[in-house]
Design a protein around this motif. Structure first.
Motif, PDB file in Angstrom:
ATOM      1  N   SER A   1     -53.288 120.378  -5.436  1.00 53.66           N
ATOM      2  CA  SER A   1     -53.901 119.545  -4.393  1.00 53.66           C
ATOM      3  C   SER A   1     -54.907 118.562  -4.991  1.00 53.66           C
TER       4      SER A   1
ATOM      5  N   ASN B   1     -45.043 121.695   1.293  1.00 51.46           N
ATOM      6  CA  ASN B   1     -44.983 122.230  -0.071  1.00 51.46           C
ATOM      7  C   ASN B   1     -45.785 123.511  -0.250  1.00 51.46           C
ATOM      8  N   TYR B   2     -47.070 123.435   0.036  1.00 50.52           N
ATOM      9  CA  TYR B   2     -47.952 124.553  -0.280  1.00 50.52           C
ATOM     10  C   TYR B   2     -47.628 125.787   0.571  1.00 50.52           C
TER      11      TYR B   2
ATOM     12  N   TYR C   1     -44.666 127.509  -0.978  1.00 48.96           N
ATOM     13  CA  TYR C   1     -45.049 128.266  -2.166  1.00 48.96           C
ATOM     14  C   TYR C   1     -45.578 129.652  -1.787  1.00 48.96           C
TER      15      TYR C   1
ATOM     16  N   ALA D   1     -53.351 122.196   1.971  1.00 50.64           N
ATOM     17  CA  ALA D   1     -53.843 123.305   1.142  1.00 50.64           C
ATOM     18  C   ALA D   1     -54.655 124.288   1.976  1.00 50.64           C
TER      19      ALA D   1
ATOM     20  N   THR E   1     -51.979 126.111  -6.181  1.00 48.28           N
ATOM     21  CA  THR E   1     -52.093 125.252  -4.996  1.00 48.28           C
ATOM     22  C   THR E   1     -53.350 124.404  -5.052  1.00 48.28           C
TER      23      THR E   1
END
Length: 254
Positions: free
Chosen positions: A154, A101-102, A105, A187, A150
């Motif tokens: 997290s 995910n991060y 992004y 993260a 982010t």
């Protein structure tokens, strides 16, 4: 199989031990989970190649996710001393989405057109390096755009994993602990090593674009076909050679 071969008239021999059945089901589950994880990562790489319009950026996302999953597996096996059972494999499969995910992004913000609308960096050392200035501008925009989001996301996911870790069921507890471990790793991977890699070898927007690769391939096929047709249309070729005139009984016959 040896017992069935020696005793052909006894109706066959089967295993009835619970330990054997458990070992066989465990092996089947692990093999299926490995195939599922591999297919998920390959599909994620292909989808990101299309959405990010860059094969290199999708490889960066895949490497970031794999490094995060390796960190989670290291925690499970080495630090926590867990055996890789069904619960741990399920936790790894759930953590695959969290690991991607991060990084996605950050990569989407890096590849966006809005990154070039901001003022360029004023570092004197980058005036003679337009590619380095472009990378710095895009990475700076990505960190400013999704860096704080982010961190906040997290923290929220870490809290969800903490709530699961308080449950009494082994499945929920181990999955919650795994989420609490993989979220900080994801993260950290998205905010520290990934921007550093983009600063060193980040692609330009549109470089190695999927559409551009397909268009180049189409042009090569068209040029090759046109050369083949031009070769067949030459006057000396057998297909286009005009027949020599011959005289028949009543006149000129072509």
């Amino acid at each position: 199989e040896q017992l069935n071969g020696d005793c052909q008239n006894c109706g066959g021999v089967v295993h009835s031990s619970e330990l054997w059945v458990k070992a066989q089901s465990h092996w089947s589950f692990m093999r299926g989970s490995a195939v599922t994880l591999g297919v998920a990562l390959i599909l994620a790489c292909l989808i990101l190649s299309v959405s990010l319009k860059s094969l290199l950026l999708s490889i960066y996302a895949l490497v970031s996710a794999l490094s995060t999953l390796c960190g989670l597996a290291f925690f499970m096996v080495v630090l926590a001393g867990w055996s890789m059972g069904e619960v741990q494999v399920i936790a790894l499969l759930i953590g695959t989405g969290c690991a991607l995910n991060y990084s996605v992004y950050v990569l989407h913000a890096y590849a966006s057109d809005q990154a070039m609308l901001e003022p360029p960096p004023l570092a004197p050392s980058l005036t003679a390096d337009p590619l380095g200035a472009m990378r710095l501008q895009r990475v700076g925009h990505a960190l400013r755009a999704v860096g704080s989001a982010t961190l906040v996301g997290s923290v929220a996911r870490f809290g969800c994993g903490f709530c699961l870790a308080l449950c009494g069921l082994t499945l929920f507890r181990d999955v919650g602990i795994s989420i609490m471990i993989i979220i900080p790793l994801a993260a950290l991977a998205a905010l520290v090593p990934l921007p550093a890699a983009l600063l060193m070898s980040g692609p330009e927007r549109g470089s190695k674009c999927i559409e551009q690769l397909l268009w180049d391939l189409f042009q090569k096929v068209c040029r090759k076909r046109s050369r083949r047709e031009d070769g067949s249309m030459q006057p000396g070729s057998d297909k286009e050679r005009s027949p020599e005139p011959t005289r028949g009984g009543k006149g000129l016959i072509l």
